[in-house]
Design a protein around this motif. Structure first.
Motif, PDB file in Angstrom:
ATOM      1  N   ARG A 144      37.327  34.208  62.274  1.00  0.00           N
ATOM      2  CA  ARG A 144      38.230  35.196  61.682  1.00  0.00           C
ATOM      3  C   ARG A 144      39.287  34.542  60.799  1.00  0.00           C
ATOM      4  N   GLU A 145      39.768  33.354  61.197  1.00  0.00           N
ATOM      5  CA  GLU A 145      40.834  32.701  60.434  1.00  0.00           C
ATOM      6  C   GLU A 145      40.370  32.233  59.054  1.00  0.00           C
ATOM      7  N   TYR A 146      39.039  32.085  58.888  1.00  0.00           N
ATOM      8  CA  TYR A 146      38.514  31.601  57.612  1.00  0.00           C
ATOM      9  C   TYR A 146      38.122  32.713  56.648  1.00  0.00           C
ATOM     10  N   LEU A 147      38.089  33.951  57.112  1.00  0.00           N
ATOM     11  CA  LEU A 147      37.590  35.043  56.268  1.00  0.00           C
ATOM     12  C   LEU A 147      38.397  35.232  54.977  1.00  0.00           C
ATOM     13  N   PRO A 148      39.735  35.218  55.010  1.00  0.00           N
ATOM     14  CA  PRO A 148      40.480  35.354  53.739  1.00  0.00           C
ATOM     15  C   PRO A 148      40.195  34.199  52.774  1.00  0.00           C
ATOM     16  N   LEU A 149      40.057  32.990  53.312  1.00  0.00           N
ATOM     17  CA  LEU A 149      39.747  31.833  52.483  1.00  0.00           C
ATOM     18  C   LEU A 149      38.384  31.984  51.815  1.00  0.00           C
ATOM     19  N   VAL A 150      37.373  32.359  52.595  1.00  0.00           N
ATOM     20  CA  VAL A 150      36.021  32.512  52.046  1.00  0.00           C
ATOM     21  C   VAL A 150      35.982  33.646  51.029  1.00  0.00           C
ATOM     22  N   ALA A 151      36.710  34.723  51.296  1.00  0.00           N
ATOM     23  CA  ALA A 151      36.740  35.852  50.353  1.00  0.00           C
ATOM     24  C   ALA A 151      37.296  35.411  49.000  1.00  0.00           C
ATOM     25  N   GLU A 152      38.371  34.636  49.010  1.00  0.00           N
ATOM     26  CA  GLU A 152      38.936  34.172  47.739  1.00  0.00           C
ATOM     27  C   GLU A 152      38.009  33.171  47.064  1.00  0.00           C
ATOM     28  N   LEU A 153      37.336  32.333  47.865  1.00  0.00           N
ATOM     29  CA  LEU A 153      36.379  31.378  47.304  1.00  0.00           C
ATOM     30  C   LEU A 153      35.256  32.109  46.576  1.00  0.00           C
ATOM     31  N   VAL A 154      34.747  33.187  47.175  1.00  0.00           N
ATOM     32  CA  VAL A 154      33.690  33.985  46.547  1.00  0.00           C
ATOM     33  C   VAL A 154      34.168  34.550  45.210  1.00  0.00           C
ATOM     34  N   GLU A 155      35.374  35.089  45.182  1.00  0.00           N
ATOM     35  CA  GLU A 155      35.898  35.697  43.967  1.00  0.00           C
ATOM     36  C   GLU A 155      36.121  34.648  42.878  1.00  0.00           C
ATOM     37  N   LEU A 156      36.674  33.504  43.229  1.00  0.00           N
ATOM     38  CA  LEU A 156      36.902  32.437  42.242  1.00  0.00           C
ATOM     39  C   LEU A 156      35.584  31.892  41.711  1.00  0.00           C
ATOM     40  N   ALA A 157      34.574  31.825  42.577  1.00  0.00           N
ATOM     41  CA  ALA A 157      33.259  31.348  42.144  1.00  0.00           C
ATOM     42  C   ALA A 157      32.614  32.328  41.171  1.00  0.00           C
ATOM     43  N   ARG A 158      32.795  33.631  41.410  1.00  0.00           N
ATOM     44  CA  ARG A 158      32.257  34.630  40.483  1.00  0.00           C
ATOM     45  C   ARG A 158      32.896  34.503  39.105  1.00  0.00           C
ATOM     46  N   GLN A 159      34.161  34.102  39.091  1.00  0.00           N
ATOM     47  CA  GLN A 159      34.871  33.902  37.830  1.00  0.00           C
ATOM     48  C   GLN A 159      34.584  32.524  37.218  1.00  0.00           C
TER      49      GLN A 159
END
Length: 352
Positions: A144-159
Motif C-alpha cells: 500500500r505504501e508504494y501505490l502513490p509512487l508507482v502511480a506517479e511513475l506510470v504517469e511520468l513514463a506515459r509522458q
C-alpha cells in the motif's frame, strides 16, 4: 573536496521497489517461464563468452539472435556484472552457475519507460514475448505504501519523462517484479526528514556488526554505537533473513544519528574496492563470502538520504590496518571496528 572523499549523491540513481506478479492466464504464465528459461540460458552463455575474452559486439550479436535486441543487450549487461562479481570474489568465471529463473529489461524513456517490461497501470504489467512480438499480461501487486509512487511513475513514463529498469524473478513458487525507480521520485514519497545537525557520523560495515562513531567539527568523539548480529554469519542462516537483520541494524543507528545532531554521514567507498581479500581462516572467509557489503552500502546511502543527511564515501585506505589505526585504539581505548568508524568519520570532516 579531497580525492579520497566522494559525494555519494550522484552515485545512486535508482532505488528498487518490489512487487508481485500474478498470472491472468495459464498460457501467459507458461510463456513467461519459457522466456525466463531462455533469458537465464543466454546470460550463462554470455558469461562463458566473456570469460573466454570474446569481444562485446560478437557476444551481443549472439544474444540478440537468441532473444531480441533489448533482451539481448540486458542479458549481456547482467552477464558482465556477474563475471565482475565473480572476479571480485576471486572466483573463476568459467564455473559460474545460475539457478534461478529471471528476466531483466533496461529502462528506456522513449519507449514509455521500458521497452520489454511495461507498467500499463498500477495494477497491470505487460511483458514482451519476443518469439511472436506479442505481450503477456499480469496483475501487479505492490504494498500500500508504494501505490502513490508507482502511480506517479506510470504517469511520468506515459509522458516519456522517466525510465525504469525491471527484473522478473521466480522465487519460492511466486513471481516478483523488481522496479528500479529514479531516486528523486522515491525520496519524494519516502523522505523522513531534513537532517541539519553539525556533527559527523562515521560507519564501519561488517558481516556481524555495524559500528558508528559521532564526532564534532574538531574531531572529538561525541558518541558511539554498535549494532550486533553475530547469528547471521552462522552456517545455514538464510541470506535474506541476514540481509534484513543488517538493514534493520543500520536503520536503527541512522535514526539515532538523526535525533542526536548529525548532519553528515560517512561510509567507506566499497565501490572502489576491486577484489575481496580472503585469508587462511575458514570461518572468516565464510563471513566475507556471505556478506554483500556493497549491497548494504547502497541501502545505507539511500537510508541516509531519506533522513536528509549529506552522504560521503571515503577511501578505505588506512581505516583498518595502519599505524594511525593502532594509535587511535590505544589512545581512546576503542576496539578495532570502532576505531575504524572513528577514522572514517574524521575523513568526512570539513566537507561542504
Amino acid at each position: 573536496m579531497s580525492d579520497d572523499v566522494v559525494d555519494a549523491t550522484p552515485l545512486i540513481k535508482y532505488v528498487t521497489v518490489i512487487g508481485r506478479l500474478v498470472p491472468i492466464s495459464s498460457e501467459d504464465y507458461m510463456k513467461l517461464v519459457r522466456l525466463a528459461y531462455d533469458f537465464k540460458k543466454a546470460v550463462l552463455y554470455a558469461t562463458r563468452m566473456i570469460a573466454k575474452g570474446i569481444d562485446a559486439n560478437s557476444i551481443l550479436r549472439e544474444l540478440r539472435s537468441m532473444l531480441n535486441k533489448a533482451y539481448g543487450d540486458s542479458a549481456y549487461k547482467v552477464a558482465k556484472a556477474i563475471v565482475e562479481g565473480c572476479e571480485y570474489s576471486n572466483g573463476n568465471p568459467r564455473h559460474i552457475k545460475i539457478k534461478r529463473l529471471f528476466i531483466v529489461s533496461d529502462g528506456e524513456a522513449s519507449r514509455l519507460g521500458n521497452r520489454n517490461i511495461r507498467l500499463e497501470s498500477v495494477g497491470v504489467v505487460k511483458i514482451k514475448y519476443p518469439y511472436d512480438s506479442s505481450w503477456l499480461t499480469f496483475k501487479a501487486l505492490f504494498g500500500r505504501e508504494y501505490l502513490p509512487l508507482v502511480a506517479e511513475l506510470v504517469e511520468l513514463a506515459r509522458q516519456k519523462r522517466v525510465s525504469y529498469g525491471a527484473r522478473v524473478v521466480f522465487r519460492d513458487g511466486r513471481i516478483y517484479l523488481h522496479l528500479s525507480v529514479p531516486l528523486e521520485l522515491y525520496l519524494k514519497f519516502f523522505r523522513k526528514g531534513g537532517a541539519g545537525g553539525s556533527l559527523v557520523a562515521g560507519f564501519d560495515l561488517n558481516s556481524d556488526r555495524i559500528n558508528m562513531v559521532i564526532v564534532d567539527k574538531c574531531g572529538r568523539i561525541r558518541d558511539t554505537g554498535t549494532a550486533w548480529f553475530p547469528e547471521v554469519t552462522s552456517h545455514g542462516f538464510p541470506r535474506n533473513k541476514a540481509k534484513t537483520r543488517r538493514l534493520e541494524a543500520l536503520s536503527k543507528l541512522l535514526r539515532y544519528a538523526y535525533y542526536h545532531g548529525v548532519g553528515v554521514v560517512v561510509f567507506e567507498n566499497l565501490f572502489a574496492v576491486k577484489k575481496r581479500v580472503f585469508g587462511r581462516n575458514r570461518i572468516a572467509n565464510r563471513k566475507i563470502a556471505r556478506f554483500a557489503k556493497g549491497e548494504l552500502l547502497r541501502h545505507g546511502v539511500v537510508m541516509a538520504m531519506k533522513y536528509g543527511f549529506k552522504v560521503y564515501l571515503v577511501s578505505p585506505k588506512g581505516t583498518s590496518n595502519s599505524r594511525e589505526h593502532d594509535e587511535i585504539m590505544k589512545k581512546y581505548g576503542l576496539d578495532r571496528h570502532t576505531a575504524s568508524a572513528y577514522l572514517i568519520a574524521l575523513k568526512g570532516l570539513n566537507q561542504p
